[in-house]
Design an enzyme around this catalytic site. Structure first.
Site, PDB file in Angstrom:
ATOM      1  N   HIS A  65       0.835  -1.194   0.000  1.00 24.80           N
ATOM      2  CA  HIS A  65       0.000   0.000   0.000  1.00 24.80           C
ATOM      3  C   HIS A  65       0.866   1.238   0.000  1.00 24.80           C
ATOM      4  CE1 HIS A  65       0.773  -1.002   4.244  1.00 24.80           C
ATOM      5  NE2 HIS A  65       0.785   0.309   4.456  1.00 24.80           N
ATOM      6  N   CYS A 239       1.994   3.521  11.550  1.00 24.00           N
ATOM      7  CA  CYS A 239       2.905   2.988  10.532  1.00 24.00           C
ATOM      8  C   CYS A 239       3.244   4.112   9.567  1.00 24.00           C
ATOM      9  CB  CYS A 239       2.294   1.793   9.803  1.00 24.00           C
ATOM     10  SG  CYS A 239       0.897   2.201   8.729  1.00 24.00           S
TER      11      CYS A 239
END
Length: 737
Positions: A65, A239
């Site tokens: 991603h 993250c």
């Protein structure tokens, strides 16, 4: 989420053998629908995100991603592989691959929806349904939330009336062996209570679970029924992109908490921003779990509580272990379970030192030592740049006689250029006075956190005063950090813990560090510093040229990394005095000249042979002109990351040529930074620029030669870093926006 994935974005027979090929396959489907405008540029962004941290998860899941300027709208593509694809997960290849694409400026609502998918991936029923379906339309509806997966058969669980205290003890004993599948079977009452945190009202009719968390004012830690309340944990997850791992870790920790009978309330610091935990919830917490790959925002809120500090993937793959570990820390730190009492604010309680929190588990002492030293250097560099440029401007305005000007406190000539030159020169001198103390203070900070600052600065000031210089600063920082870590290991009575950070630790550590620097090692280090300075001043001829070549190699080896910073520190150390020697200024000139070569060479290469570079690299090349001219070596990092075996050796050769020529030409530099913008302050400026040009041409020629040997070239339609077999012909065609 229904508009993010359609049947056209589902491939139930994904045949790719590598994660790069899998990403290309799924991204091509996005491009075919017009949701990705530049396939190669988007894949570069995906690869850059993958390089930060593998995106494979336990349970056969891969979630590549990224956020990219080449994405027109939030999009999700799904592929299912029969053979499995390695995404770096500890338990092996992934058979379920989700490619998540978010625009660079995606709105909060869309990112929140994507986070919901990340949480659903923790549901074994959801992943089982995806593995079983044979219809792309059904898969897209399942992922989009239009269909609900069949509920898994629950494992036997304790009755709803079981004691919460007993459940907590069982969770502590069995947490290390908990499985993700088991987390879905926790009682619904516990799930609701954990989600609500400590603010949920208790229900007297229920004897167990988080419903008992309401406390009576008279007896902290006890519910309205008098039973000891469950252990409470607050957590933060984050993250690098804040799209998937952030929310998956949150879901895993909440599930593990329910399984262990522990209340877990999570703050997700994702791309959609974050909602701060209620201060009352933090105050009542017995422990903290930080599962993050980015710095935790407002981390001081959790100071003093037993803390487990790990990467975000640990929050996904072993949440039960983290829950058990924070409970053990609370017990060892003397915090009674269920009281929310703070633990002593030591390095161990706060999850380790800044260096340890930024590193990987099991790092060796050599790696930590390098990071400690780089911590000091990184904080010192702005002082070097500001002070050096101010001094250089002072010389430019007032001439070299500005060194003998009286203090501007006593005599300042407002209307004369020499007066302003003296002012800038003296301000720069004050800035340079901080170099060694800052170096030592932040080395100690990297080792022992804030308690290391005071003894580090004291030791650094002593090193500066005794003439020990930068070598003394390095020693003072290491000594100060080591003393603080030693003092923190001593068991202290609870009554004294409150004064440890502000009185006891600064007092003892400063006294010990000062004694060692003044009486034991200060003079020997000062002698070594003087000997090294004399040796550098005595370098002439071939020796000087070889030193210039070596410094050039170091500046271009890691393009702004530790080796580069070592070479830069050697250069700045020599000029960080009021009257630097000619040899020191030659070294500084060679260092800056070599550091300008890599980005300028990459910019030139993308201009003369653009077809050898991807569209993204060609765009980076335009910015590299300015970065290289400004002496920002990091401008070449995107090129080195994409093709290190060609870019880095070529840069090192060009840097060595420039460093050697600069030394042989006798170019000097008084400023520690500035690139072409400080050319008027360079001795022999035309020969200096000639040395830079020579290195740029050498590096450019080598890069073009080495890249020209590679087939196919990225600009010709081939996949960067992939062979022709990995790229289908239809994927090489440009896609209309």
């Amino acid at each position: 989420m229904t508009d993010m994935i359609t049947a056209d974005l589902v491939d139930l027979d994904l045949s790719a053998g590598t994660k790069e090929a899998a990403a290309r396959n799924l991204a091509a489907r996005m491009a075919a629908l017009g949701r990705v405008t530049d396939l190669e540029g988007f894949l570069d962004d995906v690869a850059a995100r993958e390089a930060q941290m593998p995106t494979g998860l336990d349970g056969g899941i891969g979630i590549p991603h990224c956020r990219s300027a080449h994405v027109t709208e939030p999009t999700l593509a799904f592929g299912r592989s029969a053979a499995g694809i390695d995404f770096g997960a500890p338990d092996g290849p992934a058979d379920l691959v989700f490619l998540i694409a978010a625009p660079a400026g995606a709105d909060d609502a869309h990112l929140t929806i994507l986070s919901a998918l990340a949480r659903r991936l923790m549901d074994p029923g959801f992943t089982a349904a995806l593995r079983a379906t044979a219809d792309p339309e059904a898969a897209s509806r399942l992922i989009g939330g239009q269909e609900t997966p069949p509920a898994p058969v629950p494992d036997p669980a304790p009755a709803a009336g079981a004691s919460s205290a007993a459940a907590g003890e069982a969770g502590a004993d069995e947490s290390a062996g908990a499985r993700p599948e088991d987390t879905a079977t926790a009682p619904a009452a516990a799930s609701a209570g954990a989600a609500a945190g400590s603010t949920a009202p208790g229900n007297p009719a229920e004897a167990a679970g988080p419903a008992d968390s309401a406390e009576s004012p008279e007896e902290p830690g006890r519910g309205t029924t008098g039973a000891v309340r469950p252990f409470r944990i607050v957590a933060v997850t984050s993250c690098p992109t804040g799209i998937a791992h952030t929310y998956m870790a949150a879901e895993s920790l909440e599930n593990a908490g329910r399984e262990a009978g522990v209340e877990v309330v999570v703050e997700t610091q994702g791309s959609a921003g974050f909602t701060r935990l209620d201060p009352a919830v933090i105050a009542a917490a017995d422990g903290v779990i930080l599962a993050h790959d980015l710095p935790v925002r407002e981390k001081e809120r959790f100071a003093g509580k037993p803390t487990v500090d790990v990467g975000v993937k640990a929050g996904i793959s072993r949440p039960a272990e983290l829950v058990a570990e924070v409970r053990r820390k609370a017990e060892s730190d003397g915090t009674p379970a269920g009281t929310g009492a703070p633990a002593p604010a030591t390095a161990s309680a706060s999850g380790g030192t800044p260096v340890e929190r930024a590193g990987e588990a099991g790092e060796g002492y050599g790696t930590k030592l390098r990071k400690w030293l780089m911590s000091g250097v990184s904080y010192m560099v702005p002082f070097v740049a500001a002070g050096g440029l101010l001094i250089a401007l002072g010389f430019a305005l007032g001439g070299y006689e500005v060194k003998a000007a009286p203090s501007v406190l006593d005599h300042f000539m407002w209307s004369q250029r020499a007066g302003w030159g003296a002012l800038l020169f003296q301000i720069g001198g004050f800035a340079f006075g901080f170099l060694v103390p800052v170096l030592a203070g932040y080395i100690a900070y990297g080792m022992a956190d804030r308690p290391g600052l005071v003894p580090g600065f004291v030791g650094g000031m002593i090193a500066s005063a005794t003439g020990a210089g930068f070598l003394g600063g390095l020693a003072a920082g290491l000594i100060a950090g080591g003393v603080v870590l030693t003092v923190q290991r001593v068991r202290i009575p609870p009554a004294l813990r409150g004064i440890m950070p502000v009185v006891v630790i600064p007092l003892i550590s400063s006294a010990i560090t000062g004694f060692l620097m003044l009486v034991v090692i200060g003079k020997p280090i000062a002698s070594a510093q003087k000997a090294m300075t004399d040796w550098l001043n005595g370098l002439t001829g071939t020796n000087a040229v070889l030193l210039g070549a070596l410094l050039g190699l170091m500046m271009c080896f890691d393009l702004g990394g530790p080796v580069n910073k070592v070479a830069y520190t050697v250069g700045t150390a020599g000029i960080a005095v009021a009257d630097p020697s000619d040899s020191a200024m030659k070294i500084m000139a060679a260092v800056m000249a070599a550091g300008m070569v890599p980005p300028l060479a990459m910019a030139l290469a993308t201009t003369v042979r653009g077809r050898l570079f991807t569209p993204t690299e060609r765009e980076n090349g335009k910015a590299a002109w300015v970065l290289g001219a400004s002496f920002i070596t990091e401008g070449a990092i995107p090129f080195a990351a994409a093709d290190p075996l060609r870019v880095i050796p070529s840069s090192m050769v060009g840097g060595a040529v420039t460093g050697a020529l600069s030394m042989s030409f006798g170019a000097t530099l008084r400023a520690p930074h500035g690139g072409v913008f400080v050319v008027p302050l360079i001795g022999n400026p035309f020969l200096y620029l000639l040395a830079v040009l020579a290195g740029v041409c050498v590096t450019t020629g080598l890069v073009i030669l080495l890249k020209g040997l590679r087939t196919p070239a990225p600009g010709d339609g081939g996949a960067s870093g992939a062979g022709p077999a990995e790229t289908a012909p239809e994927q090489r065609q440009p896609v209309a926006a």
